[in-house]
Scaffold this active site. Structure first.
Site, mmCIF file in Angstrom:
data_model
loop_
_atom_site.group_PDB
_atom_site.id
_atom_site.type_symbol
_atom_site.label_atom_id
_atom_site.label_comp_id
_atom_site.label_asym_id
_atom_site.label_seq_id
_atom_site.Cartn_x
_atom_site.Cartn_y
_atom_site.Cartn_z
ATOM 1 N N LYS A 114 0.844 -1.191 0.000
ATOM 2 C CA LYS A 114 0.000 0.000 0.000
ATOM 3 C C LYS A 114 0.884 1.247 0.000
ATOM 4 O O LYS A 114 1.935 1.263 0.656
ATOM 5 C CB LYS A 114 -0.895 -0.032 1.250
ATOM 6 C CG LYS A 114 -1.933 1.074 1.306
ATOM 7 C CD LYS A 114 -2.840 0.878 2.523
ATOM 8 C CE LYS A 114 -3.885 1.962 2.662
ATOM 9 N NZ LYS A 114 -4.761 1.756 3.834
ATOM 10 N N SER A 159 -9.691 1.875 2.916
ATOM 11 C CA SER A 159 -8.796 2.605 2.046
ATOM 12 C C SER A 159 -7.776 1.743 1.305
ATOM 13 O O SER A 159 -7.184 2.223 0.340
ATOM 14 C CB SER A 159 -8.064 3.670 2.868
ATOM 15 O OG SER A 159 -7.225 3.059 3.829
ATOM 16 N N SER A 192 -9.804 -0.518 7.107
ATOM 17 C CA SER A 192 -9.233 -0.359 5.768
ATOM 18 C C SER A 192 -8.578 -1.576 5.148
ATOM 19 O O SER A 192 -8.291 -1.569 3.951
ATOM 20 C CB SER A 192 -8.232 0.791 5.757
ATOM 21 O OG SER A 192 -8.927 1.989 5.569
HETATM 22 N N1 GLN Z 1 -12.954 4.164 6.430
HETATM 23 C C1 GLN Z 1 -12.388 4.554 7.681
HETATM 24 C C2 GLN Z 1 -11.986 5.999 7.617
HETATM 25 O O1 GLN Z 1 -12.268 6.597 6.664
HETATM 26 C C3 GLN Z 1 -11.216 3.679 8.011
HETATM 27 C C4 GLN Z 1 -10.037 3.987 7.215
HETATM 28 C C5 GLN Z 1 -8.861 3.171 7.581
HETATM 29 O O2 GLN Z 1 -8.976 2.129 8.229
HETATM 30 N N2 GLN Z 1 -7.709 3.667 7.208
HETATM 31 O O3 GLN Z 1 -11.378 6.537 8.503
#
Ligand code: GLN
Length: 473
Positions: free
Chosen positions: A66, A141, A165
Site C-alpha cells: 500500500k 482505504s 481499511s
Molecule cells: N474508512 C475509515 C476511515 O475513513 C477507516 C479507514 C482506515 O482504516 N484507514 O477513517
C-alpha cells in the site's frame, strides 16, 4: 502458470524448481500490466526483476505494498498530491522484513488519500475498480491492494487498517484481510493516520497465506514505541482446529436493521457450518457498539489532524511558490490536500480545541474504554466473535462520494475492533445474486491471532469461495 494458485503453492513450485522466481515475476507483471490498465489498483509497478537474497517459505514471491508504507528509494505518495514527488529515504520495518525473507517488492497500490475513506475514491489518481464489477468501488482505504490480490495481479499484498481499511475492501473484493492486534506489527515507516489505531496486515487469497505472511511481518521493533515485546508463535501451526474446542459469540448488535438481507443469509450459513464442525455458538452482547462510529471519527480525526501537521511544504513533497512562510503553508496545504483530508483536519482540530476537548475528544476516549470493556467481558465466555464485515456489498462508484456520513457508516462493523486494539479477519463466504462477494468477520482476543487462523482455516477447508477468480477481460 496458473492464476488460481495460492501464494505458498507458487512458492513451493519455485522451491522445487518447477518454475523460477523470474518466471513468476514476469507472469504477474504482464498480467498486471494488462488488467490494471482499467482496474487501476497500482500507483506504481516496478518493471525490473531484482531478486533479493534471503529466504523463507515465501521466498521469491512478488508482493504489492500500500502506498503509505515506506520502501527505500521509491515514491511514497499516500495517493495525495502533497506527497506526489516524495521518495522514501528508508525501508519501513515490514518491508525490511519482507526483503530479508526473500520477497520481491512488486509495486505500490492505490488507496484513499492518507487512508481516509472506504472506497479508494479519495485518491489523487482516481478510484480503483472492483474486479467483480468494474462499475463498483473496491472499498477502502486499501482498495488497490484488495483489488490487485482479488484479480490475481499479485499473489498477496500489505494494507493498513485504522478503522477497517484492510477488512472492508477485502470484503468487497472477496479476499482475506487480516488486521493483527495493535502492537503486533511495527508501524515504523507507515505514514501515520490515527497512531493509536493503525496496524499493518496481510491481504491474501487464503487464510493459510495470511499465516505465512504474519510469520514474516509480526514481531517487536524498538523503533515503534507501541510495538509489543511478545513472542511470535509459528502461525502456520494454527491452520486447523482439530482437537480444539471453540465457542463463537454472535453479537446481536451487528445484525440489526441496515444489514443487507443477502449478507444476513450468507452469515447464517457460516454459523451453521461452524455448528456442523462441532463449534459452539453463543448469543452475546456488545452494548456500546452504537457509539463506535462517532467515537472513532473523533479520535481518528484528532490524531490525523495532529499527524498531518508535518505536511507543510517544507520537509516533504509539494511546495507552492509563495511570498512568505505563512502563505507557503496555507497555499501548499490548500492545493496539496483533497476535500476529505481537509474535512478530517477541521473535524480533528475542532474536537481538540480548548472548550471542545472535554466535550468531544475526552468523551470519545471514554466511549472507547466502554467498547473495549464490552469485548473483554464477552471474551470471558467465547473464543472469537463472528459478524458480517460490511452492512452492504460493494457500492457503485460515485454513489456515496458526496455523502460522507453514509460513507462513514460502511465501517460500522469494523471500527470497534480498532478502538479495542484486538485482531480480526475478513473471509469471503458467498456471492450476491448479482455476483458481488460477501464476507464475514472473525474477531479475536488480544494477541490471539491463532484462534482466528484456526477458525478461518476450518471454514476454508469446507468451502471454496476464496478460490473464485473474478471474470476479467
Ligand atoms: N474508512 C475509515 C476511515 O475513513 C477507516 C479507514 C482506515 O482504516 N484507514 O477513517
Amino acid at each position: 502458470m496458473n492464476i488460481d494458485k495460492e501464494a505458498r503453492q507458487i512458492a513451493e513450485n519455485i522451491y522445487s524448481k518447477k518454475t523460477s522466481k523470474e518466471e513468476v515475476f514476469r507472469f504477474f507483471h504482464s498480467r498486471a500490466k494488462k488488467v490494471d490498465s482499467y482496474l487501476k489498483s497500482f500507483v506504481e509497478m516496478y518493471d525490473n526483476f531484482t531478486p533479493v537474497n534471503g529466504d523463507s517459505s515465501l521466498g521469491g514471491l512478488p508482493i504489492a505494498i500500500k502506498d503509505n508504507i515506506c520502501i527505500e528509494g521509491k515514491r511514497i505518495t499516500c495517493a495525495s498530491k502533497i506527497l506526489s514527488t516524495h521518495v522514501s529515504a528508508y525501508d519501513s520495518e515490514v518491508v525490511r522484513r519482507l526483503k530479508k525473507a526473500g520477497l520481491i517488492i512488486f509495486g505500490t497500490t492505490n488507496m484513499d488519500e492518507f487512508a481516509f475513506g472506504s472506497s479508494t475514491e479519495n485518491s489523487c489518481y482516481g478510484p480503483t475498480r472492483n474486479p467483480w464489477d468494474t462499475s463498483r468501488v473496491a472499498g477502502g482505504s486499501s482498495g488497490g491492494s484488495a483489488a490487485a490480490v482479488a484479480a490475481r495481479l499479485v499473489p498477496f499484498a500489505l494494507g493498513s487498517d485504522t478503522g477497517g481499511s484492510i477488512r472492508q475492501p477485502c470484503a468487497f473484493c472477496g479476499v482475506v484481510g487480516f488486521k493483527p492486534t495493535y502492537g503486533r506489527v511495527s508501524r515504523y515507516g507507515l505514514v501515520a493516520f490515527g497512531s493509536s489505531l493503525d496496524q499493518i496486515g496481510p491481504i491474501t487469497t487464503s487464510i493459510a497465506d495470511s499465516a505465512h505472511l504474519l510469520n514474516i511481518i509480526c514481531g517487536f521493533d524498538r523503533r515503534d514505541s507501541t510495538s509489543v515485546k511478545k513472542d511470535v508463535p509459528d502461525f502456520t501451526k494454527s491452520l486447523s482446529s482439530e482437537g480444539k474446542k471453540f465457542t463463537i459469540g454472535i453479537p446481536q448488535e451487528y445484525f440489526g436493521a441496515g444489514l443487507n438481507e443477502e449478507i444476513r443469509a450468507a452469515i447464517e450459513k457460516v454459523i451453521s457450518l461452524y455448528k456442523k464442525n462441532n463449534i459452539k455458538i453463543a448469543e452475546v452482547s456488545l452494548p456500546h457498539t452504537e457509539y463506535a462510529v462517532a467515537a472513532y471519527y473523533i479520535i481518528a480525526s484528532s490524531e490525523a489532524s495532529s499527524n498531518l501537521q508535518r505536511f507543510d511544504g517544507i520537509k516533504y513533497g509539494l511546495r507552492e511558490p509563495s511570498r512568505n512562510l505563512e502563505e507557503l503553508y496555507c497555499r501548499t496545504r490548500k492545493i496539496g490536500f483533497g476535500d476529505e483530508v481537509k474535512r478530517r483536519i477541521f473535524l480533528g482540530t475542532y474536537s481538540l480545541s480548548s472548550g471542545y476537548y472535554e466535550a468531544y475528544y475526552i468523551k470519545a476516549l471514554k466511549a472507547r474504554r466502554l467498547i473495549r470493556n464490552d469485548f473483554n467481558e464477552v471474551f470471558k465466555s467465547v473464543d472469537a466473535i463472528l459478524t458480517p464485515t460490511t452492512p452492504t456489498p460493494a457500492f457503485k462508484i460515485g454513489e456515496k462520494k458526496d455523502d460522507p456520513l453514509s460513507m462513514y457508516l460502511s465501517d460500522i462493523y469494523t471500527i470497534s475492533v480498532n478502538l479495542a486494539g484486538i485482531p480480526a479477519v475478513s473471509l469471503p463466504c458467498g456471492f450476491t445474486k448479482s455476483n458481488l462477494p460477501i464476507s464475514f468477520q472473525l474477531i479475536g482476543k488480544e494477541f490471539d491471532e491463532e484462534t482466528l487462523l484456526s477458525l478461518g482455516s476450518t471454514y476454508q477447508s469446507c468451502t471454496d469461495f476464496h478460490k473464485k477468480v473474478p471474470p476479467l477481460r
